[in-house]
Design an enzyme around this catalytic site. Structure first.
Site, mmCIF file in Angstrom:
data_model
loop_
_atom_site.group_PDB
_atom_site.id
_atom_site.type_symbol
_atom_site.label_atom_id
_atom_site.label_comp_id
_atom_site.label_asym_id
_atom_site.label_seq_id
_atom_site.Cartn_x
_atom_site.Cartn_y
_atom_site.Cartn_z
ATOM 1 N N LYS A 148 -56.331 -55.140 51.705
ATOM 2 C CA LYS A 148 -56.866 -55.126 50.346
ATOM 3 C C LYS A 148 -56.508 -56.402 49.599
ATOM 4 C CE LYS A 148 -57.298 -50.183 49.619
ATOM 5 N NZ LYS A 148 -56.823 -48.999 48.881
ATOM 6 N N LYS A 187 -63.881 -48.806 59.150
ATOM 7 C CA LYS A 187 -63.685 -47.454 58.646
ATOM 8 C C LYS A 187 -64.700 -47.144 57.535
ATOM 9 C CE LYS A 187 -60.356 -46.871 55.817
ATOM 10 N NZ LYS A 187 -59.069 -46.929 55.111
ATOM 11 N N LYS A 199 -64.634 -45.630 50.557
ATOM 12 C CA LYS A 199 -65.206 -45.515 49.216
ATOM 13 C C LYS A 199 -65.415 -46.875 48.585
ATOM 14 C CE LYS A 199 -62.473 -41.601 48.060
ATOM 15 N NZ LYS A 199 -61.079 -41.754 47.728
HETATM 16 P P1 TYM Z 1 -58.037 -41.742 49.991
HETATM 17 O O1 TYM Z 1 -58.584 -41.289 48.704
HETATM 18 O O2 TYM Z 1 -58.346 -43.108 50.438
HETATM 19 O O3 TYM Z 1 -58.482 -40.755 51.153
HETATM 20 C C1 TYM Z 1 -58.292 -39.363 51.069
HETATM 21 C C2 TYM Z 1 -58.059 -38.807 52.469
HETATM 22 O O4 TYM Z 1 -59.168 -39.107 53.309
HETATM 23 C C3 TYM Z 1 -58.732 -39.757 54.478
HETATM 24 N N1 TYM Z 1 -59.774 -40.720 54.880
HETATM 25 C C4 TYM Z 1 -60.433 -40.685 56.042
HETATM 26 N N2 TYM Z 1 -60.346 -39.856 57.099
HETATM 27 C C5 TYM Z 1 -61.166 -40.103 58.137
HETATM 28 N N3 TYM Z 1 -62.063 -41.114 58.180
HETATM 29 C C6 TYM Z 1 -62.174 -41.978 57.141
HETATM 30 N N4 TYM Z 1 -63.047 -42.985 57.179
HETATM 31 C C7 TYM Z 1 -61.334 -41.777 56.009
HETATM 32 N N5 TYM Z 1 -61.177 -42.428 54.828
HETATM 33 C C8 TYM Z 1 -60.217 -41.763 54.156
HETATM 34 C C9 TYM Z 1 -57.446 -40.452 54.098
HETATM 35 O O5 TYM Z 1 -56.642 -40.705 55.225
HETATM 36 C C10 TYM Z 1 -56.831 -39.463 53.148
HETATM 37 O O6 TYM Z 1 -56.134 -38.458 53.875
HETATM 38 N N6 TYM Z 1 -53.219 -42.893 50.010
HETATM 39 C C11 TYM Z 1 -54.094 -41.741 50.055
HETATM 40 C C12 TYM Z 1 -53.971 -40.902 48.817
HETATM 41 C C13 TYM Z 1 -52.596 -40.369 48.558
HETATM 42 C C14 TYM Z 1 -51.912 -39.404 49.303
HETATM 43 C C15 TYM Z 1 -50.662 -39.201 48.642
HETATM 44 C C16 TYM Z 1 -52.212 -38.719 50.468
HETATM 45 C C17 TYM Z 1 -51.798 -40.699 47.499
HETATM 46 N N7 TYM Z 1 -50.655 -39.998 47.552
HETATM 47 C C18 TYM Z 1 -49.732 -38.289 49.128
HETATM 48 C C19 TYM Z 1 -51.253 -37.811 50.947
HETATM 49 C C20 TYM Z 1 -50.037 -37.618 50.284
HETATM 50 C C21 TYM Z 1 -55.498 -42.259 50.243
HETATM 51 O O7 TYM Z 1 -55.703 -43.341 50.618
HETATM 52 O O8 TYM Z 1 -56.476 -41.436 49.917
#
Ligand code: TYM
Length: 335
Positions: free
Chosen positions: A111, A198, A201
């Site tokens: 990023k 990947k 969003k």
């Molecule tokens: P975020 O919002 O990017 O993604 C939410 C969840 O979706 C999963 N994910 C995917 N899984 C499969 N294929 C993909 N292309 C894909 N893109 C996203 C992510 O792995 C995530 O599980 N850092 C986290 C948010 C967070 C969090 C936490 C998670 C903040 N605090 C505490 C667990 C525990 C994140 O990037 O979410």
């Protein structure tokens, strides 16, 4: 019952990667685990953001959790910023986390290359806030997609090496050390525009992802445009055919057929036919989510009520943990 905690950022409509990689696992696990699910709005401002969008997306994301089958009877659903302990614990953890642990995080590196001179301290600190999210709730397991594996490792290292072993005693650790739970299938859904990236969003190309709110026409259009190759027949695991692997994975899961049946069914299928059945599978899987979502958005009081109750419950657990850490670190308790 073992406890899980997870969350997603309200940075735009959730996509099928979020759902297949994480949210559908939450919906499953909530029946056998004590479940805490937050909308991580504080994480959503680590890159430049629009306040109006954040406000809108925070509600949308919470509503989509519920629309995907998260049941407030089984899960505590809340907004991260409603619980001030997240920010407070994050600071305490900041002061014991080595800078170079954060500088080597893959997601930060990726990023920060894109953001050039606009990289905030918040972006670097993102995984520490995430560790605070998890550790506050004494989570045993953290169901996430594969991209979060390294962040989970960091949370474990902070808990063990920087807090428990320095400030706790072996019989009574301060933090429970959490484990990542990563699905066997769907943990890494790839972009429709390039099977080597990947699904994300933040990809500026909206055709690279299918969101949970895309209507049937839009799904049809995006799948029509999705990148293919010149080989006939779909297959898993061929490294030179990442798009075939990815689209077949999506089909296998969303059709409910599973990997084996789907790969037999599509082994000799042309791309045109495959895209038609894939589109159908996606549209019919999204239909119930979208119906439930519309109902929820028509009843804002219901959603607010769930979030209020969720915050109350989350706050009790989080404050208890924060107090334990403050004591261990030598802070004078407020009387
Ligand atoms: P975020 O919002 O990017 O993604 C939410 C969840 O979706 C999963 N994910 C995917 N899984 C499969 N294929 C993909 N292309 C894909 N893109 C996203 C992510 O792995 C995530 O599980 N850092 C986290 C948010 C967070 C969090 C936490 C998670 C903040 N605090 C505490 C667990 C525990 C994140 O990037 O979410």
């Amino acid at each position: 019952r073992p406890r899980i905690l997870s969350g997603a950022q309200p940075t735009g409509a959730l996509h099928i990667g979020n759902w297949l990689g994480a949210i559908r696992n939450w919906a499953e696990l909530q029946h056998s685990h004590e479940t805490f699910l937050c909308v991580v709005d504080l994480h959503a401002i680590t890159a430049a953001h629009d306040p109006i969008e954040l406000l809108k997306n925070t509600r949308t994301t919470a509503a989509l959790y519920l629309a995907c089958g998260i049941d407030p009877e089984h899960s505590t659903v809340f907004i991260q910023s409603h619980i001030s302990a997240h920010s407070e614990l994050c600071w305490l953890l900041n002061c014991v986390t080595p800078l170079n642990w954060l500088e080597r995080m893959i997601q930060f590196k990726e990023k920060s290359i894109k953001q050039g001179n606009n990289v905030s301290i918040g972006l670097l600190d993102y995984p520490v806030m995430m560790a605070a999210d998890i550790l506050l709730y004494n989570a045993d397991f953290v169901p996430v997609g594969e991209d979060q594996k390294q962040h989970l490792e960091l949370a474990r290292d902070i808990a063990q090496q920087r807090i428990n072993s320095r400030f706790g005693n072996p019989e009574k650790p301060i933090f429970k050390v959490p484990q990542a739970l990563i699905m066997k299938e769907g943990a890494r859904i790839m972009s429709l525009s390039d099977g080597r990236n990947k699904m994300s969003k933040s990809d500026p190309d909206i055709n690279s992802r299918i969101t949970l709110l895309d209507n049937p026409d839009l799904v049809t259009k995006k799948i029509k445009r999705a990148k293919t190759d010149s080989t006939i027949g779909l297959e898993f695991g061929n490294p030179s055919r990442p798009e075939a692997d990815n689209l077949l994975t999506i089909y296998a899961i969303l059709s409910g057929k599973g990997m084996e049946v789907a790969s037999l069914e599509c082994a000799e299928m042309g791309w045109g036919t495959f895209k038609r059945i894939l589109t159908e599978a996606i549209v019919s899987a999204l239909h119930p989510i979208q119906t439930k979502y519309k109902e929820l958005m028509n009843d804002p009081k219901y959603l607010d009520d769930i979030l209020r109750k969720g915050s109350l419950k989350a706050c009790m657990v989080a404050d208890e943990t924060l107090g334990r850490v403050q004591d261990a670190l030598g802070f004078l308790r407020k009387e």
